[in-house]
Write a protein that holds these residues in place. Sequence first.
Motif, PDB file in Angstrom:
ATOM      1  N   ASP A 154       5.783   2.081   6.013  1.00  0.00           N
ATOM      2  CA  ASP A 154       4.991   3.048   5.582  1.00  0.00           C
ATOM      3  C   ASP A 154       4.364   3.495   5.955  1.00  0.00           C
ATOM      4  N   ILE A 214       5.267   7.328   5.666  1.00  0.00           N
ATOM      5  CA  ILE A 214       5.501   7.756   4.153  1.00  0.00           C
ATOM      6  C   ILE A 214       5.338   9.103   4.060  1.00  0.00           C
ATOM      7  N   SER A 225       6.027  11.479  -1.542  1.00  0.00           N
ATOM      8  CA  SER A 225       6.285  10.166  -1.403  1.00  0.00           C
ATOM      9  C   SER A 225       4.692   9.458  -1.480  1.00  0.00           C
ATOM     10  N   TYR A 226       4.095   9.609  -1.107  1.00  0.00           N
ATOM     11  CA  TYR A 226       2.625   9.443  -1.171  1.00  0.00           C
ATOM     12  C   TYR A 226       1.363   9.677  -2.917  1.00  0.00           C
ATOM     13  N   TYR A 282       9.484   6.404   3.529  1.00  0.00           N
ATOM     14  CA  TYR A 282      10.398   6.232   1.951  1.00  0.00           C
ATOM     15  C   TYR A 282      11.676   7.174   1.556  1.00  0.00           C
ATOM     16  N   SER A 306      11.145   1.236   3.811  1.00  0.00           N
ATOM     17  CA  SER A 306       9.906   1.579   3.071  1.00  0.00           C
ATOM     18  C   SER A 306       8.702  -0.231   1.736  1.00  0.00           C
ATOM     19  N   TYR A 307       8.021   0.087   2.622  1.00  0.00           N
ATOM     20  CA  TYR A 307       7.081  -1.032   1.239  1.00  0.00           C
ATOM     21  C   TYR A 307       7.273  -0.667   0.354  1.00  0.00           C
ATOM     22  N   ARG A 308       6.712   0.386   0.145  1.00  0.00           N
ATOM     23  CA  ARG A 308       7.303   1.013  -1.250  1.00  0.00           C
ATOM     24  C   ARG A 308       7.742   1.185  -2.063  1.00  0.00           C
ATOM     25  N   ARG A 309       9.096   2.028  -1.291  1.00  0.00           N
ATOM     26  CA  ARG A 309      10.374   1.627  -1.697  1.00  0.00           C
ATOM     27  C   ARG A 309      10.592   0.661  -2.045  1.00  0.00           C
ATOM     28  N   THR A 319       9.261  -1.618  -3.176  1.00  0.00           N
ATOM     29  CA  THR A 319       8.502  -1.946  -4.369  1.00  0.00           C
ATOM     30  C   THR A 319       8.945  -1.241  -5.612  1.00  0.00           C
ATOM     31  N   HIS A 320       9.241  -0.115  -5.517  1.00  0.00           N
ATOM     32  CA  HIS A 320       9.458   0.952  -6.564  1.00  0.00           C
ATOM     33  C   HIS A 320      10.926   0.436  -7.346  1.00  0.00           C
ATOM     34  N   TYR A 374      11.402  -6.792   2.434  1.00  0.00           N
ATOM     35  CA  TYR A 374      11.359  -5.306   3.243  1.00  0.00           C
ATOM     36  C   TYR A 374      11.232  -5.810   4.543  1.00  0.00           C
TER      37      TYR A 374
END
Length: 251
Positions: A106, A160, A164-165, A220, A228-231, A233-234, A240
Amino acid sequence: MTVEVIRAAGLAGIAHGFLGRRGGVSTGVVAGLNVGSGSEDNPAAVAQNVRLACAAVLPGAAMARVYQVHSEVAVVAEEWAMDERPRADALVTDRPGLLLGIVTADCAPVLLADREAGVIGAAHAGWRGALDGVTDAAIVAMEGLGARRERIVAAVGPCIGQASYEVDEGFRERFLAADPSNARFFRALPTPHFDLEAYVLARLQAAGIGAIEGVGLDTYADEQRFFSYRRATHLGQGDYGRQFSLIGLAP
């Protein structure tokens, strides 16, 4: 599947590439070209993915990586063993046959080159490192090897995207405290969303280098193409993958 290599027009003629997840051997939630040794992936699969990535960009090259810590530290690259890597987020070299590798999931990867001097660099620009000046440090380190900033070209790879951020007001205030004009990198949707790529491009432009470009790809938003780390996580995936960005001077 063949390893996908995304290249920047400004770095044409220099061995480089922004890689995603296509073409690797990992399976499960990190399926594809996962090169993250910090993941729970099979180490043998990660090692094979690293070999595949390097072969797709500069076959036969040695590899230099750092232990990334979201800092503004830049170092001159060596062939460190994995357990001897310095804690840094940018590395530079004038040595042919040595690939510089940055791992992201990301954050913004930045590849830089001064063709005339034969000096290259790579930087990992998460929001913290970008704000603290990791790209500026990379440019200064390149100048230490003989580069001139007005000749340096740089490309910002997949990261990202702003849509998405989502961030909080405390995040936004950090950037405004550093420079009120940073407000232009935030959009309310209705909460603040940060444009990391635009911010990194602006930092590069402010540094006075010769040319910059961004590939405009959101890690993302494209699960088939990028980690994607954030994806992750979500989605509650618990692990990841990480993707490579590589640059090297041909021997």
